[in-house]
Design an enzyme around this catalytic site. Structure first.
Site, PDB file in Angstrom:
ATOM      1  N   HIS A  53       0.840  -1.198   0.000  1.00 59.36           N
ATOM      2  CA  HIS A  53       0.000   0.000   0.000  1.00 59.36           C
ATOM      3  C   HIS A  53       0.878   1.252   0.000  1.00 59.36           C
ATOM      4  O   HIS A  53       2.081   1.182   0.227  1.00 59.36           O
ATOM      5  CB  HIS A  53      -0.914   0.029   1.231  1.00 59.36           C
ATOM      6  CG  HIS A  53      -2.086  -0.898   1.135  1.00 59.36           C
ATOM      7  ND1 HIS A  53      -2.009  -2.223   1.491  1.00 59.36           N
ATOM      8  CD2 HIS A  53      -3.360  -0.691   0.714  1.00 59.36           C
ATOM      9  CE1 HIS A  53      -3.190  -2.797   1.303  1.00 59.36           C
ATOM     10  NE2 HIS A  53      -4.022  -1.892   0.833  1.00 59.36           N
TER      11      HIS A  53
ATOM     12  N   LYS B 159      -0.309   4.871   4.494  1.00 57.74           N
ATOM     13  CA  LYS B 159      -1.257   3.982   5.170  1.00 57.74           C
ATOM     14  C   LYS B 159      -0.741   3.626   6.552  1.00 57.74           C
ATOM     15  O   LYS B 159       0.397   3.178   6.708  1.00 57.74           O
ATOM     16  CB  LYS B 159      -1.501   2.712   4.352  1.00 57.74           C
ATOM     17  CG  LYS B 159      -2.591   1.821   4.945  1.00 57.74           C
ATOM     18  CD  LYS B 159      -3.003   0.720   3.991  1.00 57.74           C
ATOM     19  CE  LYS B 159      -4.058  -0.192   4.603  1.00 57.74           C
ATOM     20  NZ  LYS B 159      -5.312   0.533   4.923  1.00 57.74           N
TER      21      LYS B 159
END
Length: 239
Positions: free
Chosen positions: A142, A146
């Site tokens: 990600h 995040k």
């Protein structure tokens, strides 16, 4: 022409901005925008601030999600939560919602592809686990901003795979660049490798699913997941 619905956005980060752009194209009028600065401990979510919203969508941070759910339910507004990392609070909050005859829908991922992927890896894990000779490993990647690792989606996929694998599967988390979300489950044997991969190319895929979930939730009572929306749960939800 279908009637337009009224939507409240809780959280105005990356996902909130995508939802705000996409919602009008999908038959929603955004009537309330509630950001963290005006919502300490859920205090900014009231009947007045929701402004007649028929549903709310929360993409905030883990330590705010439970309080936001309670505030929305107190205000008689169904709420869809896409925030991840608050799983430890979910059981207690879900019971609280049921007792108050509210409506809550949670998902670690609103992509239709990921929800199908979850069922595919359950089957693959069962088949390859029974065959023997394979090791399994889940890798999730990600964007650098995040906060939770492993991702909520990775934990959901690991649980789905473990049903067939019958033991825990290790997860590697990578945080880099601007990646919306990539999940890969690898099964490795001495002479072959099986790779199952889902790649989200744009956050719109999550927004599309969240809006579909919000429309589905209107008029319902109970606690639900995307499996209820897609009709892939064996029971009729958790109401």
């Amino acid at each position: 022409m279908s009637p337009r619905h009224k939507l409240a956005l809780i959280g105005l980060g990356k996902m909130g901005r995508v939802l705000e752009t996409l919602a009008p194209e999908r038959g929603w009028d955004v009537v309330a925008r509630i950001d963290s600065a005006a919502n300490r401990d859920g205090s900014g979510i009231t009947g007045r601030s929701l402004n007649g919203a028929e549903a709310a969508i929360d993409f905030t941070v883990p330590n705010a999600a439970a309080m936001n759910v309670r505030a929305a339910v107190d205000a008689k507004c169904p709420i869809v939560v896409g925030t991840t990392g608050w799983h430890d609070d979910l059981a207690a909050v879900s019971e609280w919602v049921r007792q108050r005859h509210g409506a809550l829908l949670t998902a670690t991922n609103f992509s239709l592809g990921v929800n199908a992927f979850e069922q595919i890896i359950t089957l693959a894990s069962r088949l390859l686990g029974a065959a023997g000779g394979f090791d399994a490993h889940l890798v999730e990647t990600h964007h650098a901003a995040k906060k939770d690792a492993p991702s909520g989606t990775a934990l959901t996929l690991e649980r789905a795979a473990a049903v067939g694998w019958q033991r825990e599967i290790p997860i590697t988390s990578i945080r880099t660049g601007s990646v919306p979300g990539t999940h890969e489950l690898l099964f490795d044997a001495p002479f072959e490798t099986v790779r199952l991969t889902h790649v989200a190319r744009d956050r719109r895929v999550f927004a599309e699913g969240a809006l579909a979930a919000a429309a589905w939730l209107i008029g319902r009572e109970g606690v639900f997941t995307m499996r209820d929306v897609l009709g892939t749960r064996a029971d009729a939800g958790e109401s």
